[in-house]
Write an enzyme that holds these catalytic residues in place. Structure first.
Site, PDB file in Angstrom:
ATOM      1  N   ASP A  35       0.868  -1.189   0.000  1.00  0.00           N
ATOM      2  CA  ASP A  35       0.000   0.000   0.000  1.00  0.00           C
ATOM      3  C   ASP A  35       0.905   1.241   0.000  1.00  0.00           C
ATOM      4  O   ASP A  35       1.837   1.321   0.805  1.00  0.00           O
ATOM      5  CB  ASP A  35      -0.893  -0.031   1.252  1.00  0.00           C
ATOM      6  CG  ASP A  35      -2.015   1.000   1.184  1.00  0.00           C
ATOM      7  OD1 ASP A  35      -1.730   2.199   0.966  1.00  0.00           O
ATOM      8  OD2 ASP A  35      -3.174   0.612   1.352  1.00  0.00           O
ATOM      9  N   ILE A  36       0.641   2.167  -0.917  1.00  0.00           N
ATOM     10  CA  ILE A  36       1.546   3.339  -0.994  1.00  0.00           C
ATOM     11  C   ILE A  36       1.331   4.342   0.144  1.00  0.00           C
ATOM     12  O   ILE A  36       2.180   5.193   0.373  1.00  0.00           O
ATOM     13  CB  ILE A  36       1.475   4.133  -2.327  1.00  0.00           C
ATOM     14  CG1 ILE A  36       0.058   4.376  -2.761  1.00  0.00           C
ATOM     15  CG2 ILE A  36       2.351   3.545  -3.401  1.00  0.00           C
ATOM     16  CD1 ILE A  36      -0.021   5.504  -3.788  1.00  0.00           C
ATOM     17  N   GLN A  98     -14.478   2.843   1.742  1.00  0.00           N
ATOM     18  CA  GLN A  98     -13.781   2.339   0.544  1.00  0.00           C
ATOM     19  C   GLN A  98     -13.494   3.509  -0.394  1.00  0.00           C
ATOM     20  O   GLN A  98     -14.368   4.347  -0.646  1.00  0.00           O
ATOM     21  CB  GLN A  98     -14.641   1.277  -0.169  1.00  0.00           C
ATOM     22  CG  GLN A  98     -13.927   0.599  -1.329  1.00  0.00           C
ATOM     23  CD  GLN A  98     -14.759  -0.523  -1.984  1.00  0.00           C
ATOM     24  OE1 GLN A  98     -15.918  -0.734  -1.629  1.00  0.00           O
ATOM     25  NE2 GLN A  98     -14.153  -1.223  -2.915  1.00  0.00           N
ATOM     26  N   HIS A 104     -10.447  -5.312  -2.289  1.00  0.00           N
ATOM     27  CA  HIS A 104      -9.091  -5.531  -1.767  1.00  0.00           C
ATOM     28  C   HIS A 104      -9.131  -5.775  -0.268  1.00  0.00           C
ATOM     29  O   HIS A 104      -9.931  -5.193   0.450  1.00  0.00           O
ATOM     30  CB  HIS A 104      -8.161  -4.356  -2.090  1.00  0.00           C
ATOM     31  CG  HIS A 104      -8.718  -3.025  -1.702  1.00  0.00           C
ATOM     32  ND1 HIS A 104      -9.642  -2.361  -2.470  1.00  0.00           N
ATOM     33  CD2 HIS A 104      -8.484  -2.242  -0.622  1.00  0.00           C
ATOM     34  CE1 HIS A 104      -9.954  -1.219  -1.886  1.00  0.00           C
ATOM     35  NE2 HIS A 104      -9.272  -1.128  -0.757  1.00  0.00           N
ATOM     36  N   HIS A 106      -6.894  -5.498   3.153  1.00  0.00           N
ATOM     37  CA  HIS A 106      -5.725  -4.868   3.777  1.00  0.00           C
ATOM     38  C   HIS A 106      -5.118  -5.845   4.782  1.00  0.00           C
ATOM     39  O   HIS A 106      -5.848  -6.444   5.582  1.00  0.00           O
ATOM     40  CB  HIS A 106      -6.140  -3.627   4.574  1.00  0.00           C
ATOM     41  CG  HIS A 106      -6.737  -2.510   3.774  1.00  0.00           C
ATOM     42  ND1 HIS A 106      -6.031  -1.393   3.422  1.00  0.00           N
ATOM     43  CD2 HIS A 106      -7.986  -2.324   3.278  1.00  0.00           C
ATOM     44  CE1 HIS A 106      -6.826  -0.562   2.753  1.00  0.00           C
ATOM     45  NE2 HIS A 106      -8.017  -1.099   2.650  1.00  0.00           N
TER      46      HIS A 106
HETATM   47  P1  AMP Z   1      -9.820   1.560   0.613  1.00  0.00           P
HETATM   48  O1  AMP Z   1     -10.199   2.814   1.344  1.00  0.00           O
HETATM   49  O2  AMP Z   1     -10.052   0.319   1.403  1.00  0.00           O
HETATM   50  O3  AMP Z   1     -10.464   1.546  -0.750  1.00  0.00           O
HETATM   51  O4  AMP Z   1      -8.263   1.618   0.451  1.00  0.00           O
HETATM   52  C1  AMP Z   1      -7.581   1.905  -0.713  1.00  0.00           C
HETATM   53  C2  AMP Z   1      -6.129   1.759  -0.372  1.00  0.00           C
HETATM   54  O5  AMP Z   1      -5.414   1.786  -1.576  1.00  0.00           O
HETATM   55  C3  AMP Z   1      -5.575   2.855   0.537  1.00  0.00           C
HETATM   56  O6  AMP Z   1      -4.996   2.267   1.679  1.00  0.00           O
HETATM   57  C4  AMP Z   1      -4.536   3.546  -0.353  1.00  0.00           C
HETATM   58  O7  AMP Z   1      -3.415   3.967   0.381  1.00  0.00           O
HETATM   59  C5  AMP Z   1      -4.193   2.467  -1.354  1.00  0.00           C
HETATM   60  N1  AMP Z   1      -3.720   2.917  -2.654  1.00  0.00           N
HETATM   61  C6  AMP Z   1      -4.260   3.882  -3.431  1.00  0.00           C
HETATM   62  N2  AMP Z   1      -3.559   3.995  -4.584  1.00  0.00           N
HETATM   63  C7  AMP Z   1      -2.570   3.071  -4.529  1.00  0.00           C
HETATM   64  C8  AMP Z   1      -1.504   2.695  -5.395  1.00  0.00           C
HETATM   65  N3  AMP Z   1      -1.307   3.298  -6.568  1.00  0.00           N
HETATM   66  N4  AMP Z   1      -0.653   1.720  -5.001  1.00  0.00           N
HETATM   67  C9  AMP Z   1      -0.832   1.106  -3.810  1.00  0.00           C
HETATM   68  N5  AMP Z   1      -1.820   1.411  -2.941  1.00  0.00           N
HETATM   69  C10 AMP Z   1      -2.675   2.377  -3.289  1.00  0.00           C
END
Ligand code: AMP
Length: 145
Positions: A35-36, A98, A104, A106
């Protein structure tokens, strides 16, 4: 109600190799990557190679595949980050928090009481690359033994 799957979401682009990621594990049905904006050091996301917005769209086949990958990643996180406690979480719908509308899971080496803020601060790319390498190495060792 679940929204319609958008092929242009960021994780769909990742699956098509249109944007990069720090890959931790990949197989026929799943991809795991750093996760970035980690909520703790070593935060990994596991996604299906299946167009699901959230849990409502998941098939048993892909749900099982995501869980099997999550299990591998979690075992590697325990070793690499030297801690037993790994938070597993997943949000269904914007109302639940989300932000990326491709299902996805975590996996966060932390505790529910110590989680950092969700999606708030971008991590150092070199650190993410190093953590992904460490996790890949342990997963490779696990599958060799
Ligand atoms: P959610 O709120 O569960 O949809 O979480 C989305 C997650 O994706 C968050 O923790 C972000 O930090 C992560 N995220 C968003 N863009 C990227 C990316 N390009 N690469 C890796 N993680 C990402």
């Amino acid at each position: 109600m679940t929204q319609v799957y958008d092929d242009n979401n960021i994780f769909a682009k990742m699956l098509r190799n249109e944007i990069p990621c720090h890959k931790v594990y990949e197989d026929e049905k799943t991809l795991a990557f750093m996760d970035i904006m980690p909520q703790a050091k070593g935060h990994v996301l596991v996604i299906p190679k299946h167009p699901a917005v959230d849990l409502a769209d998941m098939t048993p086949e892909y749900a099982a595949a995501v869980l099997m990958t999550a299990q591998k990643v979690m075992q590697a996180q325990r070793q690499v980050f030297d801690r037993e406690g790994i938070v597993q979480m997943q949000f269904n719908g914007a109302q639940a928090g989300q932000t990326v509308f491709h299902y996805h899971v975590h996996l966060i080496p932390s505790s529910i009481h110590e989680l950092g803020r969700h999606g708030s601060e971008q991590a150092d790319q070199n650190e993410l690359a190093e953590q992904a390498q460490q996790l890949r190495d342990v997963i490779a060792q696990m599958s060799a033994s």
